[in-house]
Scaffold this motif. Sequence first.
Motif, mmCIF file in Angstrom:
data_model
loop_
_atom_site.group_PDB
_atom_site.id
_atom_site.type_symbol
_atom_site.label_atom_id
_atom_site.label_comp_id
_atom_site.label_asym_id
_atom_site.label_seq_id
_atom_site.Cartn_x
_atom_site.Cartn_y
_atom_site.Cartn_z
ATOM 1 N N ARG A 1 0.870 -1.175 0.000
ATOM 2 C CA ARG A 1 0.000 0.000 0.000
ATOM 3 C C ARG A 1 0.906 1.223 0.000
ATOM 4 N N GLY B 64 1.405 5.167 0.185
ATOM 5 C CA GLY B 64 0.719 6.351 0.686
ATOM 6 C C GLY B 64 0.220 6.130 2.106
ATOM 7 N N ALA B 65 -0.720 6.962 2.511
ATOM 8 C CA ALA B 65 -1.239 6.939 3.873
ATOM 9 C C ALA B 65 -1.945 5.619 4.181
ATOM 10 N N ALA B 66 -1.797 5.169 5.407
ATOM 11 C CA ALA B 66 -2.423 3.914 5.833
ATOM 12 C C ALA B 66 -3.938 3.971 5.624
ATOM 13 N N GLY C 282 -3.971 4.577 0.889
ATOM 14 C CA GLY C 282 -2.948 4.559 -0.158
ATOM 15 C C GLY C 282 -3.313 3.624 -1.293
#
Length: 68
Positions: free
Chosen positions: A42, A44-46, A49
């Motif tokens: 994944r 990006g952000a958790a 993303g």
Amino acid sequence: MSNGEEEEQVYLSVVEVADMLRRTPKAMEKMRLEGRGPPYWRLGAAGVGKVVYSRADVLVWLLARAGN
């Protein structure tokens, strides 16, 4: 690896892997949530993303299931 050069890692989108496996992107999501699909990353952000798959990991995952 050839001539001491490292091979470039190829990443695939959810749509590309779904096409390879003859599944829908939604089915891929369900497989991820249930821990049944190929390994993924994944970016990006958790939780929000973009999901990508290593082509090499997908092929290994497929080969491991070829006998099932």
